[in-house]
Motif scaffolding. Structure first.
Motif, mmCIF file in Angstrom:
data_model
loop_
_atom_site.group_PDB
_atom_site.id
_atom_site.type_symbol
_atom_site.label_atom_id
_atom_site.label_comp_id
_atom_site.label_asym_id
_atom_site.label_seq_id
_atom_site.Cartn_x
_atom_site.Cartn_y
_atom_site.Cartn_z
ATOM 1 N N UNK A 181 0.867 -1.179 0.000
ATOM 2 C CA UNK A 181 0.000 0.000 0.000
ATOM 3 C C UNK A 181 0.902 1.227 0.000
ATOM 4 N N UNK A 182 0.378 2.379 -0.508
ATOM 5 C CA UNK A 182 1.242 3.564 -0.634
ATOM 6 C C UNK A 182 1.663 4.120 0.725
ATOM 7 N N UNK A 183 2.966 4.331 0.885
ATOM 8 C CA UNK A 183 3.487 4.945 2.107
ATOM 9 C C UNK A 183 3.299 6.454 2.035
ATOM 10 N N UNK A 184 3.160 7.079 3.180
ATOM 11 C CA UNK A 184 3.028 8.533 3.245
ATOM 12 C C UNK A 184 4.035 9.067 4.257
ATOM 13 N N UNK A 185 4.461 10.316 4.119
ATOM 14 C CA UNK A 185 5.379 10.876 5.108
ATOM 15 C C UNK A 185 4.764 10.801 6.506
ATOM 16 N N UNK A 186 5.622 10.501 7.495
ATOM 17 C CA UNK A 186 5.126 10.408 8.872
ATOM 18 C C UNK A 186 5.680 9.204 9.580
ATOM 19 N N UNK A 187 5.171 8.939 10.786
ATOM 20 C CA UNK A 187 5.729 7.853 11.592
ATOM 21 C C UNK A 187 5.479 6.473 10.992
ATOM 22 N N UNK A 188 6.406 5.568 11.266
ATOM 23 C CA UNK A 188 6.310 4.188 10.778
ATOM 24 C C UNK A 188 7.008 3.286 11.785
ATOM 25 N N UNK A 189 6.684 2.018 11.720
ATOM 26 C CA UNK A 189 7.379 1.036 12.543
ATOM 27 C C UNK A 189 7.808 -0.110 11.637
ATOM 28 N N UNK A 190 9.022 -0.610 11.856
ATOM 29 C CA UNK A 190 9.555 -1.723 11.071
ATOM 30 C C UNK A 190 9.718 -2.912 11.998
ATOM 31 N N UNK A 191 9.110 -4.020 11.623
ATOM 32 C CA UNK A 191 9.208 -5.240 12.417
ATOM 33 C C UNK A 191 10.046 -6.255 11.631
ATOM 34 N N UNK B 168 22.763 -14.712 6.188
ATOM 35 C CA UNK B 168 21.602 -14.792 7.076
ATOM 36 C C UNK B 168 20.388 -14.276 6.315
ATOM 37 N N UNK B 169 19.242 -14.862 6.604
ATOM 38 C CA UNK B 169 18.018 -14.487 5.912
ATOM 39 C C UNK B 169 17.012 -13.946 6.925
ATOM 40 N N UNK B 170 16.323 -12.898 6.535
ATOM 41 C CA UNK B 170 15.333 -12.321 7.430
ATOM 42 C C UNK B 170 14.223 -11.636 6.671
ATOM 43 N N UNK B 171 13.166 -11.295 7.396
ATOM 44 C CA UNK B 171 12.060 -10.537 6.819
ATOM 45 C C UNK B 171 11.940 -9.214 7.554
ATOM 46 N N UNK B 172 11.340 -8.248 6.881
ATOM 47 C CA UNK B 172 11.049 -6.961 7.514
ATOM 48 C C UNK B 172 9.742 -6.445 6.939
ATOM 49 N N UNK B 173 8.948 -5.840 7.798
ATOM 50 C CA UNK B 173 7.690 -5.231 7.362
ATOM 51 C C UNK B 173 7.659 -3.795 7.840
#
Lengths: 285, 285
Positions: free
Chosen positions: B76-86, B97-102
């Motif tokens: 989905x389209x990102x917009x300027x502002x706060x975000x969290x990466x998991x 090493x392999x990993x995922x990020x959201x």
């Protein structure tokens, strides 16, 4: 999703490929599978075959049927035998859905070992527009009758000892088989006509097999060792027309112990039906 | 991993790119971030900038520092502002090493909306061997002084109104700027010299920006609309030498409402330091 899109037993019986990529719904999002020894190269299970198996499970789980773009990271070597595929929906959209799939096998103590992790976006190829502005051109491969099949291979060690050879009708361009007689071309190119040996018609799942089923380009670069795939991303761009496929693979950057393999798959109607790129470890010799 | 690899405040202050891709460890694997309005194209946050942000978080979380192959699916389209990466570790190996990020942003009611899902394998570029058998050749781009920068753009709407233009020192090959004067070349090609406007040196994270920061190839195909990325996979093949980068992007298969963009990034030492491919939706006009 329902189990309706999984091949019925009668359909599975008609094709080695469908039989060996069949998945059985255990519970929502979880599928049991049996990795066949019929798709091995030496002892390793072919990466394209594994991708097709994961692709089938994900196509069943997601609301859209066809892999538009599917990325697979190969974590540990798969072996013939039982496996379980766990799928997860990331997002469901109107035209595309995104999901993940993991293929696990079992350690001696029964714990699960992850073999492959996939992230993919699925759509419906039948909804695509008919516009084509492709500037790419089909690979120039001589007629199949002038190409080399496994039966012509003067070096039975590779790939003659590999079970997958019997499952494929692969006709290699004579310009790309110098490696088999100790005279590699030095070019990172591999081209072939591609069909399934039992005549099964092509679909998006067999395209996932096709992008990783030719001898590695590194053979023609004079490197005969193993080139394990780290990551393979495939774009399926169109449902293939009936008839044989042509597959062209190119390596342009063998450096730092790694190489890329770019594959194009063309159908009998001269349409570019799939594009893929993989990152692989280069052979050490 | 520890927070030691996250840029310290003093280092962040030295570069717009490092400041705007900074991530703050909230708890193990979870990073807070602020999507800057400084990297937007019209209203959309640039996909390469977002990839660099995710790549930084994942490089902190995984035991290996550098993205060797990183696949991002844009949901989905990102917009300027706060975000969290998991982030999540899939597998830790000796060399990879392999990993995922959201990346998530927040709905008005505070619920998280996933913007991007990433699957990547990381290694250490400093451990790569020095062998180079690259057959690819650097793109032929005229000297930067003969190329077009944003200041030369006769059409201020694109990309002049975009904040990202001020963050980049982009010098477009004159052969690829016909679109800006209503005379697109008809070729799916875009080439440019690429640097950050504030002179920040290049590293693997700025390579992730570079692969998705040029005007889309579809402009030169006569299509001026939006080409949203579905999926972007980047291979980082080498740590870039000091000096400007050259980026070459090619589209060979615009069909069925989608197109691919293949990017090559070359450093000042004529080394192919990154290769990428994305699947994007084609503009409708």
């Amino acid at each position: 999703m329902s189990t309706s899109s999984i091949e019925s037993p009668s359909a599975v019986a008609t094709s080695e490929f469908d039989r060996d990529t069949a998945v059985t719904l255990r519970e929502s999002g979880v599928y049991d599978a049996e990795l066949s020894a019929g798709w091995t190269i030496i002892a390793a299970v072919n990466g394209g075959y594994l991708l097709a198996l994961l692709g089938r499970a994900l196509g069943d789980h997601l609301p859209h049927p066809d892999p538009f773009t599917i990325s697979a990271h190969y974590l540990t070597p798969s072996v013939p035998g039982p496996a379980v595929i766990r799928t997860e929906t990331v997002r469901t959209g109107r035209t595309l859905s995104t999901g993940t799939a993991s293929l696990f096998q079992y350690a001696e103590d029964g714990t699960e070992l992850e073999r492959i992790r996939v992230l993919a976006s699925y759509g419906d190829l039948d909804t695509l527009t008919d516009d084509v502005r492709t500037t790419a051109t089909p690979p120039a491969i001589p007629p199949a009758g002038q190409c080399f099949s496994a039966a012509d291979n003067p070096d039975p060690r590779i790939p003659g000892s590999s079970a997958i050879v019997d499952r494929l009708d692969l006709r290699l361009d004579p310009a790309c088989v110098g490696w088999a007689v100790g005279a590699p071309s030095g070019k990172g190119e591999m081209r072939a006509w591609f069909d399934l040996a039992d005549g099964r018609a092509h679909d998006p799942l067999s395209l996932l097999l096709a992008v990783d089923a030719l001898p590695p380009t590194s053979f023609e670069l004079g490197l005969k060792g193993w080139t394990p795939t780290v990551e393979l991303t495939t774009h399926v761009r169109r449902r293939p027309a009936p008839g044989p496929l042509r597959v062209s693979i190119t390596t342009r950057n063998l450096a730092g112990g790694f190489l890329e393999e770019d594959a194009e798959v063309w159908d009998s109607a001269d349409r570019l039906v799939a594009q893929s790129r993989q990152l692989a470890r280069a052979p050490r010799d």
